[in-house]
Scaffold this motif. Structure first.
Motif, PDB file in Angstrom:
ATOM      1  N   GLN A 281      -1.462   1.978  -4.448  1.00 51.00           N
ATOM      2  CA  GLN A 281      -0.809   1.116  -5.446  1.00 51.00           C
ATOM      3  C   GLN A 281      -1.796   0.606  -6.491  1.00 51.00           C
ATOM      4  N   VAL A 282      -3.048   0.464  -6.129  1.00 48.66           N
ATOM      5  CA  VAL A 282      -4.055  -0.007  -7.086  1.00 48.66           C
ATOM      6  C   VAL A 282      -4.276   1.024  -8.187  1.00 48.66           C
TER       7      VAL A 282
ATOM      8  N   ASP B 264       0.835  -1.195   0.000  1.00 54.01           N
ATOM      9  CA  ASP B 264       0.000   0.000   0.000  1.00 54.01           C
ATOM     10  C   ASP B 264       0.870   1.245   0.000  1.00 54.01           C
ATOM     11  N   ALA B 265       1.930   1.241   0.805  1.00 54.29           N
ATOM     12  CA  ALA B 265       2.833   2.383   0.894  1.00 54.29           C
ATOM     13  C   ALA B 265       3.634   2.557  -0.391  1.00 54.29           C
ATOM     14  N   GLN B 266       4.095   3.768  -0.614  1.00 57.28           N
ATOM     15  CA  GLN B 266       4.910   4.055  -1.797  1.00 57.28           C
ATOM     16  C   GLN B 266       6.150   3.176  -1.806  1.00 57.28           C
ATOM     17  N   ILE B 267       6.470   2.669  -2.989  1.00 57.12           N
ATOM     18  CA  ILE B 267       7.660   1.841  -3.170  1.00 57.12           C
ATOM     19  C   ILE B 267       8.774   2.699  -3.745  1.00 57.12           C
ATOM     20  N   GLY B 268       9.867   2.812  -3.016  1.00 58.06           N
ATOM     21  CA  GLY B 268      11.012   3.571  -3.497  1.00 58.06           C
ATOM     22  C   GLY B 268      10.655   5.012  -3.810  1.00 58.06           C
TER      23      GLY B 268
ATOM     24  N   SER C 142       7.466   2.633  -8.906  1.00 56.60           N
ATOM     25  CA  SER C 142       7.180   1.197  -8.980  1.00 56.60           C
ATOM     26  C   SER C 142       5.748   0.913  -8.552  1.00 56.60           C
ATOM     27  N   VAL C 143       5.144  -0.036  -9.240  1.00 61.19           N
ATOM     28  CA  VAL C 143       3.783  -0.453  -8.920  1.00 61.19           C
ATOM     29  C   VAL C 143       3.790  -1.684  -8.016  1.00 61.19           C
ATOM     30  N   LEU C 144       4.735  -2.589  -8.253  1.00 62.90           N
ATOM     31  CA  LEU C 144       4.809  -3.849  -7.515  1.00 62.90           C
ATOM     32  C   LEU C 144       6.146  -3.972  -6.791  1.00 62.90           C
ATOM     33  N   PRO C 145       6.170  -4.672  -5.678  1.00 64.15           N
ATOM     34  CA  PRO C 145       7.453  -4.952  -5.025  1.00 64.15           C
ATOM     35  C   PRO C 145       8.329  -5.777  -5.967  1.00 64.15           C
TER      36      PRO C 145
END
Length: 314
Positions: free
Chosen positions: A79-80, A44-48, A52-55
């Motif tokens: 993220q959705v 749910d939290a921002q990635i980097g 990025s959308v997915l880990p």
């Protein structure tokens, strides 16, 4: 669970998704549904830097389900929303990449900020299912958190969830799409809700639900779930093996824990190594459902490796 932003773009994003991938028929394709234990990571939290959308796969080795959060009745958030905004060919490429690595891609609906019960459950379910079909996902997770309603209006939430689940399954057939729910632990305690909460939901539509990502956190001071005993054996009716005694299939009871204390507001954290000993005890007791973590990046490959230990076959 927590939503970090609130997007109100459902109509636009759904329309864009429909234009890019077309309105898929409910039985048009088979999604990836994992067999055996489920190892679920929420994002749910921002990635980097936020692009990025997915880990990244190399940072979530050991997990086999990614739950993107959250899809609201008003539209995709966090993220959705990023996933829905991708071009169709990029979504399909990512899905193939993650599925080939043994990872299913799921959207999580509602979360703590959404109270959907005032809306028609059939309409909500049809909209949620169409989003799954339009955006190349393997299924949906229902994170329903109307805590006051289930206590103050007996049976209302349970009936709403029953209809929602039945309608989702009409659009997302069992064995072809994932349908999980993410209730809090106390909702499986028979006397906690006047209407029965998830004891009632499981009796009504448990056969349609693949598994439960149970939130064994944010429940302090009692039962807390901060040691193996309250998590597995004695929590006033809501530990793993007490829930089994309450009539729920023990191998649908996925143990959900926060990655770190930063992912919770009211207790329930167990460090990964200690949680691994709890998991080992559960396996020895006949449980084999799996583990859920909220959320990436605080829970990652190192986290799930420590939690699994030697309890599950490679």
């Amino acid at each position: 669970m927590f939503s970090t932003s609130f997007s109100r773009l459902f109509t636009l994003c759904s329309a864009l998704a429909s234009l890019s991938v077309g309105l898929a028929a409910p039985h048009a394709r088979r999604a990836q549904v994992p067999t055996g234990p489920k190892f679920v990571i929420y994002t749910d939290a921002q990635i980097g830097d936020g692009s990025s959308v997915l880990p990244p796969l190399d940072q979530i080795q050991g997990f086999n389900v990614v739950n993107m959060a959250f899809l609201l009745t008003s539209g995709p958030a966090d993220q959705v929303a990023k996933w829905a905004a991708l071009p169709a060919d990029q979504r399909q490429q990512l899905k193939q990449q993650y599925n080939s690595a043994g990872v299913s891609l799921v959207v999580s609906a509602f979360g703590e900020t959404e109270h959907p019960t005032s809306q028609d459950p059939t309409t909500v379910a049809n909209n949620l299912a169409q989003f799954v079909l339009n955006t190349d996902l393997d299924g949906i997770d229902i994170d329903y958190e109307e805590f006051e309603l289930v206590v103050q209006q007996p049976g209302v939430g349970e009936a709403w969830l029953t209809t929602l689940t039945q309608t989702l399954r009409q659009q997302l057939p069992q064995g072809q799409f994932i349908l999980s729910h993410a209730p809090v632990g106390p909702w499986f305690q028979p006397t906690f809700c006047p209407g029965g909460c998830y004891i009632t939901v499981d009796k009504n539509v448990g056969s349609l639900i693949d598994w439960y990502n149970i939130q064994f956190y944010n429940q302090s001071p009692s039962p807390g779930y901060e040691d193996c005993n309250t998590l597995l054996n004695s929590a006033g009716g809501s530990s793993i093996f007490e829930i089994q005694k309450n009539g729920v299939d023990v191998n649908k009871l996925v143990i959900g824990k926060p990655g770190t204390t930063a992912d919770i507001t009211n207790g329930g954290f167990i460090d990964p190594a200690t949680l691994g000993t709890c998991v080992q005890q559960a396996v020895q007791g006949g449980w084999n459902a799996g583990v859920m973590a909220f959320q990436f990046p605080h829970a990652d490959t190192n986290w799930i490796t420590a939690v699994k230990g030697s309890s599950f076959a490679a």
